[in-house]
Motif scaffolding. Structure first.
Motif, PDB file in Angstrom:
ATOM      1  N   ARG A  77       0.821  -1.206   0.000  1.00  0.00           N
ATOM      2  CA  ARG A  77       0.000   0.000   0.000  1.00  0.00           C
ATOM      3  C   ARG A  77       0.854   1.255   0.000  1.00  0.00           C
ATOM      4  NH1 ARG A  77      -5.180  -2.007   1.041  1.00  0.00           N
ATOM      5  NH2 ARG A  77      -5.889   0.020   0.329  1.00  0.00           N
ATOM      6  N   SER A  78       0.306   2.320  -0.584  1.00  0.00           N
ATOM      7  CA  SER A  78       1.069   3.554  -0.751  1.00  0.00           C
ATOM      8  C   SER A  78       1.332   4.281   0.559  1.00  0.00           C
ATOM      9  CB  SER A  78       0.327   4.491  -1.718  1.00  0.00           C
ATOM     10  OG  SER A  78      -0.974   4.784  -1.229  1.00  0.00           O
ATOM     11  N   ASP A  79       0.548   3.994   1.604  1.00  0.00           N
ATOM     12  CA  ASP A  79       0.742   4.672   2.894  1.00  0.00           C
ATOM     13  C   ASP A  79       1.599   3.842   3.851  1.00  0.00           C
ATOM     14  OD1 ASP A  79      -1.058   2.651   3.371  1.00  0.00           O
ATOM     15  OD2 ASP A  79      -2.506   3.876   4.460  1.00  0.00           O
ATOM     16  N   ARG A 128      10.405  -3.109   0.876  1.00  0.00           N
ATOM     17  CA  ARG A 128       9.288  -2.940   1.807  1.00  0.00           C
ATOM     18  C   ARG A 128       9.282  -4.062   2.851  1.00  0.00           C
ATOM     19  NH1 ARG A 128       4.670  -0.051  -0.263  1.00  0.00           N
ATOM     20  NH2 ARG A 128       5.410   2.049  -0.724  1.00  0.00           N
ATOM     21  N   ASP A 229      -0.538   0.602  -6.225  1.00  0.00           N
ATOM     22  CA  ASP A 229       0.103   1.211  -5.068  1.00  0.00           C
ATOM     23  C   ASP A 229       1.611   0.992  -5.071  1.00  0.00           C
ATOM     24  OD1 ASP A 229      -1.891   2.524  -3.763  1.00  0.00           O
ATOM     25  OD2 ASP A 229      -2.378   0.907  -2.381  1.00  0.00           O
ATOM     26  N   PRO A 232       4.354   3.035  -8.169  1.00  0.00           N
ATOM     27  CA  PRO A 232       5.044   4.309  -7.943  1.00  0.00           C
ATOM     28  C   PRO A 232       6.282   4.151  -7.065  1.00  0.00           C
ATOM     29  CG  PRO A 232       2.686   4.594  -7.695  1.00  0.00           C
ATOM     30  CD  PRO A 232       2.930   3.110  -7.793  1.00  0.00           C
ATOM     31  N   HIS A 233       6.210   3.274  -6.051  1.00  0.00           N
ATOM     32  CA  HIS A 233       7.369   3.028  -5.208  1.00  0.00           C
ATOM     33  C   HIS A 233       8.488   2.391  -6.020  1.00  0.00           C
ATOM     34  CE1 HIS A 233       9.733   2.203  -1.677  1.00  0.00           C
ATOM     35  NE2 HIS A 233       9.655   0.884  -1.867  1.00  0.00           N
TER      36      HIS A 233
END
Length: 260
Positions: A77-79, A128, A229, A232-233
């Motif tokens: 997830r982006s957050d 991550r 999500d 982009p990372h």
């Protein structure tokens, strides 16, 4: 049992459509009365979900042992925020420990090796997972509880341990997880009357057509949703890597080492 879809038992279907998985397999090994087993998990859960939605029911149940399988959804997830994950995990372990429960969390493997992600996505996910494991390690060390390291579980990177989606353990994978947890409990002094068997039995037979149907109906849409999500990372990692190469210039070959 607290956590996400792996804790629910996805990948280990029973005849009739229900899921079994690691929790019931371990409960059987421990000789736990079915009435004494509670599974609070649900699909898609993140660590914050465990704290806010699953923990109250677990505390009311007052378990002797609580398995906690959660965190992988957070990495997608982006957050994603490691310090927030650590705070939520610490709260869960603290609250359960106050009731006398032994909490057994997991730390994660490099799932990109299982899912066969493209290079940039694999690096993004691996980074991550590394941050997630760092947060888990800090909390586990602070509480002094056992932790099941999925990277060290035999068979983690063998395809037979995974269902067709390569996201959830197969029946064999769930049995490997249950055996890993039972080993931790045995080391902690708990009696395990019936060791977890690695021979698959009692589950529903899954056909090739079932596999294809799942992949089309659920697997590809899931990857699309989560990929939006993570991409982009991954792009950020690629850009930083390219910038580093420009700053450092071409890589120089090292001179051969000569024995003297």
């Amino acid at each position: 049992m607290l956590g996400d879809s792996t804790a629910v038992g996805l990948g280990d279907p029973l005849p009739g459509g229900a899921w079994r998985g690691v929790g019931p397999l371990l409960a059987d090994a421990l000789g736990v009365d079915p009435a004494g087993y509670l599974n609070c998990s649900f699909t898609g859960a993140r660590i914050a979900c465990v704290r806010a939605e699953q923990l109250p029911a677990a505390l009311a149940h007052r378990p002797d042992v609580a398995l906690l399988v959660v965190g992988m959804n957070d990495t997608l997830r982006s957050d994603f925020t490691p310090h927030r994950l650590a705070a939520d995990l610490d709260h869960v372990l603290t609250a359960l420990a106050r009731t006398g429960a032994l909490v057994l969390p997991v730390r994660y493997h490099d799932h990109g090796r299982v899912f066969r992600l493209p290079g940039s996505l694999h690096r993004a996910l691996r980074a991550r997972i590394g941050d997630l494991n760092g947060a888990i390690d800090d909390v586990v060390s602070r509480h002094g509880v056992p932790c099941l390291d999925l990277d060290a579980v035999p068979g983690t990177y063998e395809l037979s341990s995974w269902s067709v989606d390569r996201l959830h353990p197969s029946e064999l994978g769930h049995r490997l997880l249950a055996r890993g947890f039972s080993d931790l409990l045995g080391d902690a002094g708990y009696e395990v009357p019936s060791p977890v068997s690695l021979t698959c039995s009692g589950g529903a037979q899954v056909s090739a057509l079932d596999h294809v149907g799942w992949l089309v109906a659920k697997g590809i849409p899931w990857l699309w949703r989560r990929g939006r999500d993570l991409v982009p990372h991954a792009a950020g990692i690629m850009l930083r890597s390219a910038a580093d190469r420009r700053r450092c210039g071409p890589v120089q070959e090292e001179a051969p080492v000569t024995a003297h």
